[in-house]
Scaffold this motif. Structure first.
Motif, short mmCIF file in Angstrom:
data_model
loop_
_atom_site.label_atom_id
_atom_site.label_comp_id
_atom_site.label_asym_id
_atom_site.label_seq_id
_atom_site.Cartn_x
_atom_site.Cartn_y
_atom_site.Cartn_z
N LYS A 1 -7.99 8.67 -1.69
CA LYS A 1 -8.06 10.44 -1.55
C LYS A 1 -6.90 11.04 -0.79
O LYS A 1 -6.39 11.90 -1.01
CB LYS A 1 -9.39 10.79 -1.06
N PHE A 2 -6.86 10.28 0.57
CA PHE A 2 -5.75 10.69 1.27
C PHE A 2 -4.51 10.59 0.78
O PHE A 2 -3.60 11.40 1.05
CB PHE A 2 -5.88 9.99 2.59
N SER A 3 -4.12 9.63 -0.08
CA SER A 3 -2.90 9.31 -0.97
C SER A 3 -2.62 10.54 -1.74
O SER A 3 -1.55 10.91 -1.72
CB SER A 3 -2.78 8.05 -1.44
N ASP A 4 -3.81 10.88 -2.57
CA ASP A 4 -3.57 11.96 -3.42
C ASP A 4 -3.37 13.39 -2.49
O ASP A 4 -2.51 14.24 -3.10
CB ASP A 4 -4.87 12.35 -3.98
N ASN A 5 -3.85 13.46 -1.59
CA ASN A 5 -3.61 14.74 -0.84
C ASN A 5 -2.01 14.75 -0.58
O ASN A 5 -1.47 15.86 -0.19
CB ASN A 5 -4.30 14.81 0.70
N VAL A 6 -1.47 13.64 0.13
CA VAL A 6 0.06 13.75 0.31
C VAL A 6 0.79 13.97 -0.96
O VAL A 6 1.83 15.04 -0.93
CB VAL A 6 0.41 12.23 0.70
N HIS A 7 0.40 13.62 -2.21
CA HIS A 7 1.17 13.85 -3.17
C HIS A 7 1.08 15.22 -3.70
O HIS A 7 1.82 15.74 -4.51
CB HIS A 7 0.60 12.58 -4.41
N SER A 8 0.02 15.74 -3.28
CA SER A 8 -0.60 17.31 -3.81
C SER A 8 0.22 18.13 -2.78
O SER A 8 -0.01 19.47 -3.13
CB SER A 8 -2.05 17.29 -3.76
N ILE A 9 1.25 17.77 -1.94
CA ILE A 9 1.75 18.99 -1.05
C ILE A 9 2.58 19.49 -1.87
O ILE A 9 3.59 19.00 -2.61
CB ILE A 9 2.24 18.11 0.22
N GLN A 10 2.69 21.14 -1.71
CA GLN A 10 3.45 21.72 -2.64
C GLN A 10 5.15 21.41 -1.84
O GLN A 10 5.13 21.37 -0.58
CB GLN A 10 3.12 23.31 -2.08
N ALA A 11 6.10 21.92 -2.83
CA ALA A 11 7.41 21.43 -2.49
C ALA A 11 7.74 22.52 -1.48
O ALA A 11 8.70 22.01 -0.45
CB ALA A 11 8.45 21.88 -3.79
N GLU A 12 7.22 23.74 -1.25
CA GLU A 12 7.67 24.76 -0.16
C GLU A 12 7.30 24.24 1.07
O GLU A 12 7.76 24.72 2.12
CB GLU A 12 7.12 25.84 -0.48
N THR A 13 6.58 23.28 0.96
CA THR A 13 5.92 22.69 2.32
C THR A 13 6.66 21.50 3.12
O THR A 13 6.68 21.20 4.27
CB THR A 13 4.31 22.23 2.63
N LEU A 14 7.48 20.71 2.09
CA LEU A 14 8.19 19.80 2.37
C LEU A 14 9.15 19.80 3.51
O LEU A 14 9.34 18.98 4.54
CB LEU A 14 8.85 19.10 1.14
N PRO A 15 9.89 21.08 3.50
CA PRO A 15 10.94 21.39 4.62
C PRO A 15 10.24 21.32 6.02
O PRO A 15 10.97 20.81 7.18
CB PRO A 15 11.66 22.63 4.38
N LEU A 16 9.00 21.47 6.08
CA LEU A 16 8.38 21.44 7.32
C LEU A 16 8.03 20.08 7.96
O LEU A 16 8.36 19.72 9.11
CB LEU A 16 7.05 22.21 7.44
N LEU A 17 7.88 19.27 7.00
CA LEU A 17 7.65 17.72 7.35
C LEU A 17 9.01 17.39 7.63
O LEU A 17 9.12 16.33 8.66
CB LEU A 17 7.01 17.00 6.14
N ASP A 18 10.23 17.62 6.87
CA ASP A 18 11.43 17.32 7.25
C ASP A 18 11.66 17.73 8.75
O ASP A 18 12.65 16.97 9.48
CB ASP A 18 12.60 17.72 6.43
N THR A 19 11.37 19.00 9.18
CA THR A 19 11.74 19.44 10.53
C THR A 19 10.94 18.72 11.49
O THR A 19 11.58 18.30 12.56
CB THR A 19 11.39 21.04 10.47
N ILE A 20 9.70 18.50 11.24
CA ILE A 20 9.08 17.56 12.33
C ILE A 20 9.64 16.26 12.39
O ILE A 20 9.85 15.69 13.45
CB ILE A 20 7.51 17.36 11.74
N ASP A 21 9.96 15.65 11.56
CA ASP A 21 10.57 14.22 11.25
C ASP A 21 12.06 14.16 12.23
O ASP A 21 12.16 13.54 13.14
CB ASP A 21 11.04 13.69 10.11
N LEU A 22 12.76 15.23 12.00
CA LEU A 22 14.03 15.57 12.78
C LEU A 22 13.69 15.76 14.29
O LEU A 22 14.32 15.18 14.98
CB LEU A 22 14.68 16.54 12.35
N ASN A 23 12.72 16.37 14.50
CA ASN A 23 12.32 16.67 15.86
C ASN A 23 11.92 15.45 16.76
O ASN A 23 12.24 15.23 17.75
CB ASN A 23 11.31 17.95 16.09
N SER A 24 11.21 14.68 16.07
CA SER A 24 10.79 13.62 16.35
C SER A 24 11.78 12.63 16.88
O SER A 24 11.90 11.78 17.79
CB SER A 24 9.64 12.84 15.63
N ARG A 25 12.72 12.45 15.75
CA ARG A 25 13.69 11.75 16.14
C ARG A 25 14.82 12.28 16.86
O ARG A 25 15.31 11.29 18.00
CB ARG A 25 14.59 11.42 14.58
#
Length: 237
Positions: A22-46
């Motif tokens: 179920k958790f894996s399904d949640n990741v796959h269901s994230i909308q495209a417009e949300t993905l840049p936020l994940l990219d920003t978090i990853d960049l900030n962490s790095r």
């Protein structure tokens, strides 16, 4: 009298595998417009990890500072990365708890850098750190005069906005203390990205990261241009 029926009990391992799917399904269901936020978090962490690397190489003058880089900033990096993952799979509450921990440790990094006795008391004597006391200290006139002396200038602006830091910390602490305001309802919808306001929680994570990165830039002279050279995309976030 109403009879309550329950599903047949599954073996715990089977239940956990179903939950994992179920958790894996949640990741796959994230909308495209949300993905840049994940990219920003990853960049900030790095970026935070790169700051840790530069501090370890060029800024450490004593053992406590070396340990702060190795122990605390690595935890900040890890906690922000974990928060991104937990949010992506739908576990909003532990995600916010992880953000709170990273936020507090990021502040503690700068606070204890110039106060080795505070570091050793915290590390070896189980002494607690007060978020309010730390942010107040970093805004004190004496501390800002000290930063000015290090940088060779007379006037130094605040390196962290006390009101904004405390407001964000209070919001994150509400989750730790069991308050449900700002959280999705207690139902299966809490774990579904299109129902649990994932974008709001990701943006709050980004806000916490930017506060910590700005704080580190303010304390450590010449750090910002080094990071901008290593991560030119930082100017676009």
């Amino acid at each position: 009298m109403t009879t309550v029926s329950h599903a047949l009990r599954q073996p715990v391992k089977d239940f956990l595998c179903t939950l994992h799917a179920k958790f894996s399904d949640n990741v796959h269901s994230i909308q495209a417009e949300t993905l840049p936020l994940l990219d920003t978090i990853d960049l900030n962490s790095r970026i935070i990890y790169e700051i840790r690397t530069i501090l370890s190489k060029d800024y450490c003058d004593n053992e406590s500072q070396k340990r702060i880089c190795k122990e605390i900033l690595e935890e900040v990096f890890g906690d922000f990365s974990l928060a991104m993952y937990l949010c992506a799979i739908g576990l909003i509450v532990p995600a916010r708890m992880s953000v709170r921990r990273a936020f507090e440790l990021g502040l503690a990094t700068v606070y204890m850098w110039d106060l080795p006795h505070e570091y050793w008391g915290w590390r070896n004597r189980d002494q607690d750190l007060s978020f309010s006391a730390m942010v107040t200290h970093l805004n004190s006139l004496g501390y800002l005069d000290y930063i000015g002396q290090l940088q060779g200038i007379e006037s130094v602006p605040s390196i962290c906005n006390q009101a904004k830091f405390q407001s964000l910390y209070r919001e994150l602490s509400n989750t730790v203390h069991g308050k449900i305001s700002g959280l999705p309802p207690l139902s299966p919808e809490r774990f579904t990205p299109d129902k649990n306001e994932i974008e709001k929680h990701l943006k709050q994570t980004i806000e916490a990261q930017k506060f910590i990165i700005g704080l580190l830039f303010g304390r450590f002279q010449k750090m910002e241009p080094l990071i901008e050279a290593a991560f030119p995309q930082i100017k676009r976030t």
